[in-house]
Design a protein around this motif. Sequence first.
Motif, PDB file in Angstrom:
ATOM      1  N   TYR A 127       0.612  -1.319   0.036  1.00 61.49           N
ATOM      2  CA  TYR A 127      -0.027  -0.100   0.050  1.00 61.49           C
ATOM      3  C   TYR A 127       0.682   1.260  -0.048  1.00 61.49           C
ATOM      4  O   TYR A 127       0.793   2.042  -0.675  1.00 61.49           O
ATOM      5  N   TRP A 136      -1.565  -4.672  -5.927  1.00 62.22           N
ATOM      6  CA  TRP A 136      -2.580  -5.360  -5.382  1.00 62.22           C
ATOM      7  C   TRP A 136      -2.093  -5.970  -4.073  1.00 62.22           C
ATOM      8  O   TRP A 136      -1.170  -6.357  -3.930  1.00 62.22           O
ATOM      9  N   LEU A 194      -6.188  -5.613   2.585  1.00 58.62           N
ATOM     10  CA  LEU A 194      -6.402  -4.348   3.353  1.00 58.62           C
ATOM     11  C   LEU A 194      -5.743  -4.580   4.695  1.00 58.62           C
ATOM     12  O   LEU A 194      -5.184  -3.585   5.359  1.00 58.62           O
ATOM     13  N   PHE A 229      -7.785   1.283   6.912  1.00 55.56           N
ATOM     14  CA  PHE A 229      -9.085   1.140   5.839  1.00 55.56           C
ATOM     15  C   PHE A 229     -10.158   0.862   6.947  1.00 55.56           C
ATOM     16  O   PHE A 229     -10.874  -0.148   7.084  1.00 55.56           O
ATOM     17  N   ALA A 261     -13.754   0.193   5.196  1.00 49.31           N
ATOM     18  CA  ALA A 261     -13.882  -0.666   4.282  1.00 49.31           C
ATOM     19  C   ALA A 261     -13.497  -2.191   4.852  1.00 49.31           C
ATOM     20  O   ALA A 261     -13.798  -3.123   4.423  1.00 49.31           O
ATOM     21  N   ASN A 286     -18.428  -8.259  -3.968  1.00 48.09           N
ATOM     22  CA  ASN A 286     -17.824  -7.065  -4.697  1.00 48.09           C
ATOM     23  C   ASN A 286     -18.910  -6.079  -5.321  1.00 48.09           C
ATOM     24  O   ASN A 286     -18.482  -4.789  -5.331  1.00 48.09           O
ATOM     25  N   PHE A 323      -9.356   5.844   1.072  1.00 49.71           N
ATOM     26  CA  PHE A 323      -8.439   5.492   0.147  1.00 49.71           C
ATOM     27  C   PHE A 323      -8.021   7.177  -0.654  1.00 49.71           C
ATOM     28  O   PHE A 323      -7.764   7.007  -1.672  1.00 49.71           O
ATOM     29  N   PRO A 354      -8.012   4.345  -6.076  1.00 54.03           N
ATOM     30  CA  PRO A 354      -8.558   3.007  -6.023  1.00 54.03           C
ATOM     31  C   PRO A 354      -9.342   2.271  -7.308  1.00 54.03           C
ATOM     32  O   PRO A 354      -9.983   2.948  -8.218  1.00 54.03           O
ATOM     33  N   VAL A 356     -11.829  -2.597  -5.359  1.00 56.45           N
ATOM     34  CA  VAL A 356     -11.909  -3.211  -4.034  1.00 56.45           C
ATOM     35  C   VAL A 356     -12.799  -4.398  -4.130  1.00 56.45           C
ATOM     36  O   VAL A 356     -13.725  -4.269  -4.476  1.00 56.45           O
ATOM     37  N   HIS A 357     -11.884  -5.405  -3.647  1.00 59.64           N
ATOM     38  CA  HIS A 357     -12.852  -6.649  -4.047  1.00 59.64           C
ATOM     39  C   HIS A 357     -12.542  -7.922  -2.701  1.00 59.64           C
ATOM     40  O   HIS A 357     -11.585  -7.610  -2.106  1.00 59.64           O
ATOM     41  N   THR A 399     -10.481  -8.901   2.163  1.00 58.10           N
ATOM     42  CA  THR A 399     -10.839  -7.531   1.306  1.00 58.10           C
ATOM     43  C   THR A 399      -9.428  -7.355   0.513  1.00 58.10           C
ATOM     44  O   THR A 399      -8.293  -6.987   1.251  1.00 58.10           O
ATOM     45  N   LEU A 437      -7.240  -4.891  -2.523  1.00 54.28           N
ATOM     46  CA  LEU A 437      -7.155  -3.452  -2.993  1.00 54.28           C
ATOM     47  C   LEU A 437      -6.334  -3.474  -4.208  1.00 54.28           C
ATOM     48  O   LEU A 437      -5.124  -3.875  -4.180  1.00 54.28           O
TER      49      LEU A 437
END
Length: 364
Positions: free
Chosen positions: A94, A106, A109, A116, A119, A136, A152, A157, A160-161, A256, A258
């Motif tokens: 990050y 990638w 989190l 975060f 999130a 998602n 973020f 971003p 986010v998934h 999660t 990012l």
Amino acid sequence: MTPSRQAAAAAVIRTAAIAVAALSLVALAPLGRAGSAAAQEVTLTVHHFLSAKAVTQAEFLEPWAARLEEASEGRLAFEFFPSMAMGGAPPELYQQARDGVADIIWTVLGYTPGVFPRASVFNLPSVHGGSATVTNLAIRDLMDSGALAADFADVHPLLVHVHSGQALHTTAVPVRTIDDVRGLKLRVPSRSGTWMIEAMGAEPVSMPVPELPQALSRGVLDGAFIPFEVARPLRVIDIACCHTELAGGQRFGTTTFLLAMNKDRYESLPDDLRAILDAHTGPDFAREAGRIWDTVEPQVMDMARQRGNEIIRLSPAASAPFLEAFQVAEDRWLAEAAERGLDGAAVLAAAKAAVARHADEAPE
């Protein structure tokens, strides 16, 4: 020079000037497209912690990059650096995106706790929608509404998934009741995962997922909460004996992720390239990521069965004590949000409502 020669020279000069002007027009004409394209070609570095063969790169990021390259007619290109090839450790990804060490990263989190706080609600086992696709799209709703925007602010971003949810993989102990978990050393997937594991009476151990195979092989860990999709490239299905999920196939929460771009790098792109990037990071991208993970999960479960591993699905009665641990994690998340001055109850309610809205998109 005689007048005749002067005239001839002038004619040559005029002809040359006309030729230069014509060439200039030819050169200038494509500047709105091909000429500027040559000057505005962009190669973006993509850094992550898994191998190049993992689903994340091979089935998710590489096809996405190929679509962007095609849509930009080759003006956008991507250079992948898997397995932390650009240096550093997974928890630093990050910061690498924030500081511009890498253009795109990638990451998880949970590798940067506290960064975060909003999130992270999607890490809660009581929020996960039962499939990556459903969760998602719920996350996308909250991203589009701005409910998660403050988390973020320092990066751009792209997505986010989540994955399809964590099964419990153990090396020696088949887990059929919560009593089987007590005292086990289990790899923790997130801060809320720590609370869940503690409520189960087990010992949480935090570590980046690439370290997991060695820790399981050496007995540093008794098990781990990860999806089957991750268990394949890390060869956890070769190490574990048993894999447990709850009644109805419910999982122990999720992780999660990012996909983020350095903010300055994004803003420095030409307007048309930013538009192309934006068009390929919308709801359809979130839906596709979910489909990829939801498709891979049962395939790897079949691989584990073929190896002779035991797939355990708990009964509703055996699942109930685990669901109580889920509630403990939720309560602690709410308490921590309140300490930060956040309206955690509103975020939690919005997340659950968004998941419910997309429930019909779960794979059958």
